[in-house]
Scaffold this active site. Structure first.
Site, PDB file in Angstrom:
ATOM      1  N   ALA A  66     128.219 115.579  14.590  1.00  0.00           N
ATOM      2  CA  ALA A  66     129.572 115.248  14.138  1.00  0.00           C
ATOM      3  C   ALA A  66     129.521 113.813  13.619  1.00  0.00           C
ATOM      4  O   ALA A  66     128.679 113.018  14.057  1.00  0.00           O
ATOM      5  CB  ALA A  66     130.537 115.351  15.308  1.00  0.00           C
ATOM      6  N   GLY A 112     126.610 118.224  17.009  1.00  0.00           N
ATOM      7  CA  GLY A 112     127.377 119.237  16.268  1.00  0.00           C
ATOM      8  C   GLY A 112     126.518 120.038  15.299  1.00  0.00           C
ATOM      9  O   GLY A 112     126.863 121.172  14.955  1.00  0.00           O
ATOM     10  N   GLU A 115     124.945 122.627  17.426  1.00  0.00           N
ATOM     11  CA  GLU A 115     126.053 123.517  17.821  1.00  0.00           C
ATOM     12  C   GLU A 115     126.425 124.456  16.666  1.00  0.00           C
ATOM     13  O   GLU A 115     126.730 125.627  16.872  1.00  0.00           O
ATOM     14  CB  GLU A 115     127.261 122.689  18.272  1.00  0.00           C
ATOM     15  N   GLU A 135     124.656 113.999  22.913  1.00  0.00           N
ATOM     16  CA  GLU A 135     125.994 113.433  23.132  1.00  0.00           C
ATOM     17  C   GLU A 135     126.103 112.509  24.341  1.00  0.00           C
ATOM     18  O   GLU A 135     126.820 111.510  24.300  1.00  0.00           O
ATOM     19  CB  GLU A 135     127.040 114.555  23.253  1.00  0.00           C
TER      20      GLU A 135
HETATM   21  N1  COA Z   1     127.469 110.455  12.258  1.00  0.00           N
HETATM   22  C1  COA Z   1     127.667 109.571  11.278  1.00  0.00           C
HETATM   23  N2  COA Z   1     126.673 109.060  10.529  1.00  0.00           N
HETATM   24  C2  COA Z   1     125.431 109.470  10.786  1.00  0.00           C
HETATM   25  C3  COA Z   1     125.134 110.391  11.808  1.00  0.00           C
HETATM   26  C4  COA Z   1     126.232 110.902  12.556  1.00  0.00           C
HETATM   27  N3  COA Z   1     126.072 111.804  13.529  1.00  0.00           N
HETATM   28  N4  COA Z   1     123.803 110.595  11.846  1.00  0.00           N
HETATM   29  C5  COA Z   1     123.275 109.834  10.871  1.00  0.00           C
HETATM   30  N5  COA Z   1     124.244 109.148  10.229  1.00  0.00           N
HETATM   31  C6  COA Z   1     124.106 108.207   9.121  1.00  0.00           C
HETATM   32  C7  COA Z   1     123.614 106.854   9.591  1.00  0.00           C
HETATM   33  O1  COA Z   1     124.688 106.084  10.092  1.00  0.00           O
HETATM   34  C8  COA Z   1     123.028 106.316   8.316  1.00  0.00           C
HETATM   35  O2  COA Z   1     124.083 105.888   7.475  1.00  0.00           O
HETATM   36  P1  COA Z   1     123.998 104.442   6.724  1.00  0.00           P
HETATM   37  O3  COA Z   1     122.752 104.554   5.872  1.00  0.00           O
HETATM   38  O4  COA Z   1     125.258 104.377   5.947  1.00  0.00           O
HETATM   39  O5  COA Z   1     123.849 103.423   7.813  1.00  0.00           O
HETATM   40  C9  COA Z   1     122.431 107.542   7.658  1.00  0.00           C
HETATM   41  O6  COA Z   1     123.096 108.660   8.230  1.00  0.00           O
HETATM   42  C10 COA Z   1     120.945 107.703   7.903  1.00  0.00           C
HETATM   43  O7  COA Z   1     120.726 107.700   9.297  1.00  0.00           O
HETATM   44  P2  COA Z   1     119.678 106.720  10.026  1.00  0.00           P
HETATM   45  O8  COA Z   1     120.100 106.577  11.447  1.00  0.00           O
HETATM   46  O9  COA Z   1     119.503 105.467   9.251  1.00  0.00           O
HETATM   47  O10 COA Z   1     118.337 107.592   9.924  1.00  0.00           O
HETATM   48  P3  COA Z   1     117.066 107.521  10.878  1.00  0.00           P
HETATM   49  O11 COA Z   1     116.017 108.302  10.197  1.00  0.00           O
HETATM   50  O12 COA Z   1     116.769 106.113  11.260  1.00  0.00           O
HETATM   51  O13 COA Z   1     117.522 108.286  12.213  1.00  0.00           O
HETATM   52  C11 COA Z   1     118.587 110.072  13.478  1.00  0.00           C
HETATM   53  C12 COA Z   1     117.806 109.662  12.180  1.00  0.00           C
HETATM   54  C13 COA Z   1     119.033 111.501  13.301  1.00  0.00           C
HETATM   55  C14 COA Z   1     117.646 109.939  14.682  1.00  0.00           C
HETATM   56  C15 COA Z   1     119.794 109.108  13.670  1.00  0.00           C
HETATM   57  O14 COA Z   1     120.532 109.091  12.453  1.00  0.00           O
HETATM   58  C16 COA Z   1     120.731 109.534  14.768  1.00  0.00           C
HETATM   59  O15 COA Z   1     120.423 109.345  15.941  1.00  0.00           O
HETATM   60  N6  COA Z   1     121.926 110.057  14.394  1.00  0.00           N
HETATM   61  C17 COA Z   1     122.967 110.398  15.356  1.00  0.00           C
HETATM   62  C18 COA Z   1     122.588 111.640  16.119  1.00  0.00           C
HETATM   63  C19 COA Z   1     123.650 111.976  17.153  1.00  0.00           C
HETATM   64  O16 COA Z   1     123.858 111.280  18.120  1.00  0.00           O
HETATM   65  N7  COA Z   1     124.363 113.088  16.915  1.00  0.00           N
HETATM   66  C20 COA Z   1     125.369 113.558  17.800  1.00  0.00           C
HETATM   67  C21 COA Z   1     126.701 113.133  17.368  1.00  0.00           C
HETATM   68  S1  COA Z   1     127.955 113.754  18.439  1.00  0.00           S
END
Ligand code: COA
Length: 257
Positions: A66, A112, A115, A135
């Protein structure tokens, strides 16, 4: 319909819905959830669509969760509303569609995102995919059905561990746990889904819809799945599909549904 966050194609009786926010790793914001609801509703209504394939755009993510930026300042009431709205509009909605939905997980499927894949009828992953429900690392729990569907798919103990550790599993681990049915290269991912879709669409759409209902009934509170099965089995007998399927068998020809 003109969508901003998703792409929809319709070819050879397969609707392919692609979540298309690669710069945000296809994170599910409110607008994307609304568009997905509309796209799934339209595909399910279209009699020419026999199978729906869901994927994410780019080579990095199916859906990374999400959109955290949209709910970071929510209070308890807003949080509950977010989960309820999402569950109704897409997660429960997809699970209960009468058209089969295959998730093709082409990278990160987190929160999400996982999910969403779990709400689909079954899943295929590419070998670069990583899956998890992180989460609790954000101080919250899965809210789009993850606590329920992950335990249904991989068992309670494994689900507890994956959720509590906020860990990620590889595509092969997901296959060994029963979370995904097949693992392919990224290149072969969608073609594999189309190949399976081809096998599905040889069969009776009415019977497939009835089978989805009966299988899902096992996981609904207060519903006796065996009774649903008896009812759906009986309903098949009055249909053109049943007449065609049984006649084709007796006449030693392929059924034409
Ligand atoms: N919500 C909003 N933005 C998200 C996102 C999310 N769940 N997951 C990734 N993004 C965005 C990042 O903020 C970033 O945006 P920006 O370039 O404007 O800063 C972009 O997507 C790229 O992500 P980034 O974190 O730089 O990539 P990465 O390769 O370093 O890491 C992940 C990849 C998937 C490990 C990391 O993005 C992450 O942990 N995301 C969240 C996962 C999460 O907790 N999901 C559950 C949400 S309830």
């Amino acid at each position: 319909m003109n969508f901003q966050n998703i792409l929809v194609t319709n070819e050879q009786h397969i609707a392919t819905i692609t979540i298309n926010r690669p710069s945000k790793l296809n994170a599910l914001n409110k607008a994307t959830i609304d568009e997905l609801h509309t796209a799934f509703m339209e595909a399910n209504k279209d009699v020419n669509v026999k199978v729906i394939v869901l994927t994410g755009s780019g080579e990095k993510a199916f859906v990374a969760g999400a959109d955290i930026s949209e709910f970071a300042d929510f209070d308890a009431k807003e949080g509950a509303k977010l989960a309820k709205r999402g569950q109704e509009l897409i997660f429960d909605f997809i699970e209960n569609l009468s058209t089969p939905v295959i998730a093709t997980i082409n990278g990160f499927a987190l929160g999400g995102g996982l999910e969403l894949a779990m709400a689909c009828h079954f899943r295929i992953a590419s070998d670069n995919a990583k899956m998890g429900l992180p989460e609790v690392s954000l101080g919250v729990i899965p809210g789009y059905g993850g606590t329920q569907r992950l335990a249904q798919l991989i068992g309670k103990g494994k689900a507890m561990e994956l959720i509590m550790t906020a860990g990620m599993i590889s595509a092969d681990e997901a296959k060994n746990s029963g979370l995904v049915n097949h693992v392919t290269t990224l290149e072969d991912l969608v073609p594999t889904a189309y190949k399976i879709a081809g096998k599905i669409m040889r069969n009776s759409p009415h019977a497939i819809a009835a089978a989805i209902k009966a299988v899902n009934a096992n996981f609904k509170d207060g519903v006796n799945g065996y009774e649903v099965e008896i009812e759906e089995f009986g309903n098949c007998f009055g249909t053109d599909d049943f007449i065609e399927g049984t006649s084709a068998f007796l006449e030693k020809r392929k059924a034409n549904f």
